[in-house]
Design a protein around this motif. Structure first.
Motif, PDB file in Angstrom:
ATOM      1  N   PHE A  12       0.839  -1.200   0.000  1.00  4.00           N
ATOM      2  CA  PHE A  12       0.000   0.000   0.000  1.00  4.00           C
ATOM      3  C   PHE A  12       0.869   1.243   0.000  1.00  4.00           C
ATOM      4  O   PHE A  12       1.944   1.255   0.614  1.00  4.00           O
ATOM      5  N   TRP A  13       0.411   2.267  -0.670  1.00  8.50           N
ATOM      6  CA  TRP A  13       1.066   3.557  -0.647  1.00  8.50           C
ATOM      7  C   TRP A  13       0.851   4.167   0.730  1.00  8.50           C
ATOM      8  O   TRP A  13      -0.283   4.263   1.196  1.00  8.50           O
ATOM      9  N   LEU A  14       1.956   4.555   1.386  1.00  9.57           N
ATOM     10  CA  LEU A  14       1.834   5.171   2.708  1.00  9.57           C
ATOM     11  C   LEU A  14       1.576   6.658   2.490  1.00  9.57           C
ATOM     12  O   LEU A  14       2.478   7.421   2.172  1.00  9.57           O
ATOM     13  N   ASN A  15       0.331   7.040   2.625  1.00  8.87           N
ATOM     14  CA  ASN A  15      -0.115   8.347   2.171  1.00  8.87           C
ATOM     15  C   ASN A  15      -0.253   9.309   3.355  1.00  8.87           C
ATOM     16  O   ASN A  15      -1.312   9.426   3.940  1.00  8.87           O
ATOM     17  N   GLY A  16       0.825  10.001   3.684  1.00 18.07           N
ATOM     18  CA  GLY A  16       0.741  10.981   4.761  1.00 18.07           C
ATOM     19  C   GLY A  16       0.357  10.334   6.072  1.00 18.07           C
ATOM     20  O   GLY A  16       1.112   9.551   6.632  1.00 18.07           O
ATOM     21  N   ASN A  17      -0.810  10.627   6.557  1.00 15.10           N
ATOM     22  CA  ASN A  17      -1.276  10.087   7.834  1.00 15.10           C
ATOM     23  C   ASN A  17      -1.953   8.733   7.677  1.00 15.10           C
ATOM     24  O   ASN A  17      -2.340   8.127   8.668  1.00 15.10           O
ATOM     25  N   GLU A  18      -2.148   8.304   6.438  1.00 13.31           N
ATOM     26  CA  GLU A  18      -2.823   7.019   6.198  1.00 13.31           C
ATOM     27  C   GLU A  18      -1.772   5.920   6.051  1.00 13.31           C
ATOM     28  O   GLU A  18      -0.878   6.032   5.217  1.00 13.31           O
ATOM     29  N   LYS A  19      -1.915   4.891   6.850  1.00  8.68           N
ATOM     30  CA  LYS A  19      -0.987   3.771   6.751  1.00  8.68           C
ATOM     31  C   LYS A  19      -1.781   2.478   6.679  1.00  8.68           C
ATOM     32  O   LYS A  19      -2.633   2.233   7.522  1.00  8.68           O
ATOM     33  N   THR A  20      -1.496   1.680   5.674  1.00 10.21           N
ATOM     34  CA  THR A  20      -2.219   0.424   5.490  1.00 10.21           C
ATOM     35  C   THR A  20      -1.219  -0.706   5.319  1.00 10.21           C
ATOM     36  O   THR A  20      -0.198  -0.537   4.654  1.00 10.21           O
ATOM     37  N   THR A  21      -1.519  -1.835   5.926  1.00  9.02           N
ATOM     38  CA  THR A  21      -0.701  -3.029   5.728  1.00  9.02           C
ATOM     39  C   THR A  21      -1.648  -4.200   5.455  1.00  9.02           C
ATOM     40  O   THR A  21      -2.823  -4.146   5.816  1.00  9.02           O
ATOM     41  N   GLY A  22      -1.119  -5.240   4.836  1.00  5.95           N
ATOM     42  CA  GLY A  22      -1.983  -6.378   4.538  1.00  5.95           C
ATOM     43  C   GLY A  22      -1.194  -7.623   4.226  1.00  5.95           C
ATOM     44  O   GLY A  22       0.001  -7.559   3.923  1.00  5.95           O
ATOM     45  N   ALA A  23      -1.874  -8.750   4.305  1.00 14.63           N
ATOM     46  CA  ALA A  23      -1.242 -10.035   4.016  1.00 14.63           C
ATOM     47  C   ALA A  23      -2.241 -10.917   3.276  1.00 14.63           C
ATOM     48  O   ALA A  23      -3.459 -10.663   3.311  1.00 14.63           O
ATOM     49  N   GLN A  24      -1.715 -11.905   2.596  1.00 10.88           N
ATOM     50  CA  GLN A  24      -2.583 -12.810   1.843  1.00 10.88           C
ATOM     51  C   GLN A  24      -2.079 -14.230   1.999  1.00 10.88           C
ATOM     52  O   GLN A  24      -0.868 -14.487   1.992  1.00 10.88           O
ATOM     53  N   LEU A  25      -3.009 -15.155   2.129  1.00 12.26           N
ATOM     54  CA  LEU A  25      -2.699 -16.569   2.268  1.00 12.26           C
ATOM     55  C   LEU A  25      -3.544 -17.332   1.250  1.00 12.26           C
ATOM     56  O   LEU A  25      -4.759 -17.118   1.178  1.00 12.26           O
ATOM     57  N   ASP A  26      -2.899 -18.193   0.449  1.00 19.63           N
ATOM     58  CA  ASP A  26      -3.609 -18.897  -0.630  1.00 19.63           C
ATOM     59  C   ASP A  26      -3.394 -20.406  -0.539  1.00 19.63           C
ATOM     60  O   ASP A  26      -2.336 -20.865  -0.105  1.00 19.63           O
TER      61      ASP A  26
END
Lengths: 204, 168
Positions: free
Chosen positions: A78-92
Motif C-alpha cells: 500500500f502507498w503510505l499516504n501521509g497520515n494514512e498507513k495500510t498493511t496487509g497479508a494474503q494466504l492462498d
C-alpha cells in the motif's frame, strides 16, 4: 528491523522435501470490500462503500508447490499516504484440477487481511479499520514458452468482513469522542474479486 | 535482491511519503477588504455579494491588520483532501468541525461553506480558492453576518484577502 528479518526469511526459504516447485508472484487483485467512509467535516456521518482498500498497489507473494497443491503467502503493498498507513497479508491454497501445457487450471481459497489506520496527534482524528476477505477462486495460469515466467488470472466470489472505529477529539475537549464503531463480525457481506499477475518460477 | 527489497519495505514503514497537497503551510495574507456589514442603502461597496461600508473597515490605517500570517494544514483521508484550521478569524467561526473538505478540479482547490453569500443570522461563512501550482489564491471569511437594521451597521465582519501558501 523486524520487518527486514520477517520478509528476508519469507522470501529466502529453501525448498523442502517433496516439493515440486516454488515461485514469486506479483499480482493486482481487485477485491472491493464494504468500507466505512467517513465525512469528517460532519462528525457522525458515514456511509458503507464497496471499494478497493485505499492506496492498494499490488501483492507480492511467495508460492510453494507440492505435486498438485500450491500454497502461497504474501504481502499486500500500500502507498503510505501521509497520515494514512495500510498493511496487509494474503494466504492462498490452490489445487490443480487440469493441466494441459501451457495452460493450468486450479481451484482454491484466498484469504486477504488488511488494516487501515489514520492517525496524527496534531489532527485529533483516529480511524482504524480491519478487512478480512475469504474468496474461493478459480485460477488460470498460462506459461510463457521457453521462459520461467507465467501469466495468471483469478476470479472468485466470497465473503468479506470489516470492522471500523472513528474517534475525534473535539475542539476544547481533552478526551476523544467515539462517533462510530463496528465490530468485524457484525458486517459480513458478499464480495467478488478478480486478479491478474506475473509469476516467476523456480524449478526444483 | 530480496533482502534489499525487504530493507526498502522496512524503511518505507518508518517514513511518511506524502504526495500532492498534503502538508503544513504558512499563509501570507494580504487583506483586500475587511469591513462591517451594511445595508444596501448605506453601502458603498460589496464583498462576496454582501453590502459593506468602506469607511467602516476594521483595522483601517493599521498595516499589521492587513498583512498577517496564518497556519494551515492540508491532509488526505479516504481519498478526500481536508483543510484544517481551528480559528480562522474569530472563535465562533466553524462551529462543530474545523475539517473542511476540499474539492479539486482543473488545477485549483476550492471550499465554500454551505451558507453561501446570503445574510444568514450570524452563521459564519468561509470560501477559499487557490491554484495548486502557484499556491496563491483568495479567501472570504465572514462572521456574525446578520444584517443591520435600516441605516445602521451590523456587527458582522467580512474579509476578502489574497494569500500565498508556503510549506513549513
Amino acid at each position: 528491523m523486524r520487518y527486514t528479518i520477517f520478509f528476508s526469511a519469507l522470501f529466502s526459504t529453501w525448498m523442502t522435501f517433496g516439493q515440486t516447485g516454488s515461485g514469486l508472484e506479483l499480482s493486482y487483485d481487485f477485491v472491493p470490500v464494504s468500507i466505512a467512509h467517513y465525512d469528517i467535516s460532519n462528525p457522525g456521518s458515514f456511509e458503507n462503500k464497496y471499494r478497493q482498500p485505499y492506496n492498494y498497489l499490488g501483492t507480492l507473494k511467495r508460492t510453494e508447490t507440492f505435486k498438485n497443491s500450491t500454497f502461497g503467502i504474501g504481502i499486500r503493498g500500500f502507498w503510505l499516504n501521509g497520515n494514512e498507513k495500510t498493511t496487509g497479508a494474503q494466504l492462498d491454497y490452490y489445487y490443480t484440477i487440469k493441466q494441459n501445457k501451457p495452460l493450468r487450471v486450479s481451484m482454491g481459497l484466498s484469504t486477504l487481511w488488511t488494516v487501515y489506520r489514520f492517525k496524527d496527534n496534531a489532527l485529533d482524528i483516529r480511524i482504524q479499520q480491519h478487512f478480512l476477505q475469504v474468496i474461493p477462486n478459480i485460477k488460470l495460469v498460462h506459461s510463457i514458452l521457453n521462459t520461467a515466467w507465467d501469466i495468471k488470472a483469478t476470479a472468485g466470489i466470497g465473503v468479506g468482513f470489516s470492522s471500523s472505529e472513528f474517534n475525534l477529539k473535539l475542539y476544547n475537549q481533552h478526551e476523544e469522542t467515539n462517533f462510530h464503531k463496528q465490530s468485524l463480525m457484525a458486517n459480513p457481506h458478499f464480495i467478488a474479486g478478480v486478479g491478474i499477475g506475473l509469476v516467476r518460477n523456480f524449478k526444483k | 535482491m530480496l533482502v534489499i527489497f525487504s530493507m526498502a519495505l522496512s524503511a518505507c514503514t518508518k517514513s511518511e511519503i506524502s504526495i500532492g497537497l498534503e502538508g503544513n503551510y504558512i499563509a501570507e495574507v494580504s487583506v483586500i477588504k475587511r469591513s462591517y456589514l451594511s445595508n444596501e442603502a448605506n453601502s458603498d461597496d460589496q464583498v462576496h455579494g454582501m453590502y459593506i461600508r468602506g469607511d467602516s473597515a476594521v483595522g483601517w490605517g493599521s498595516i499589521s491588520a492587513f498583512q498577517y500570517t496564518r497556519e494551515l494544514r492540508i491532509f488526505k483521508l479516504q481519498g478526500v483532501y481536508y483543510l484544517k484550521q481551528n480559528r480562522f478569524i474569530y472563535d465562533s467561526v466553524f462551529y462543530g468541525s474545523s475539517h473542511l473538505p476540499l474539492s479539486i478540479d482543473h488545477g485549483t482547490t476550492h471550499y465554500s461553506s454551505p451558507e453561501g453569500n446570503s445574510f444568514n443570522n450570524g452563521s459564519p461563512i468561509f470560501k477559499i480558492d487557490f491554484d495548486n501550482k502557484t499556491l496563491e489564491g483568495y479567501w472570504v471569511i465572514g462572521d456574525d453576518l446578520s444584517q443591520g437594521s435600516l441605516g445602521s451597521i451590523s456587527n458582522g465582519i467580512i474579509e476578502q484577502a489574497h494569500f500565498k501558501l508556503k510549506k513549513k
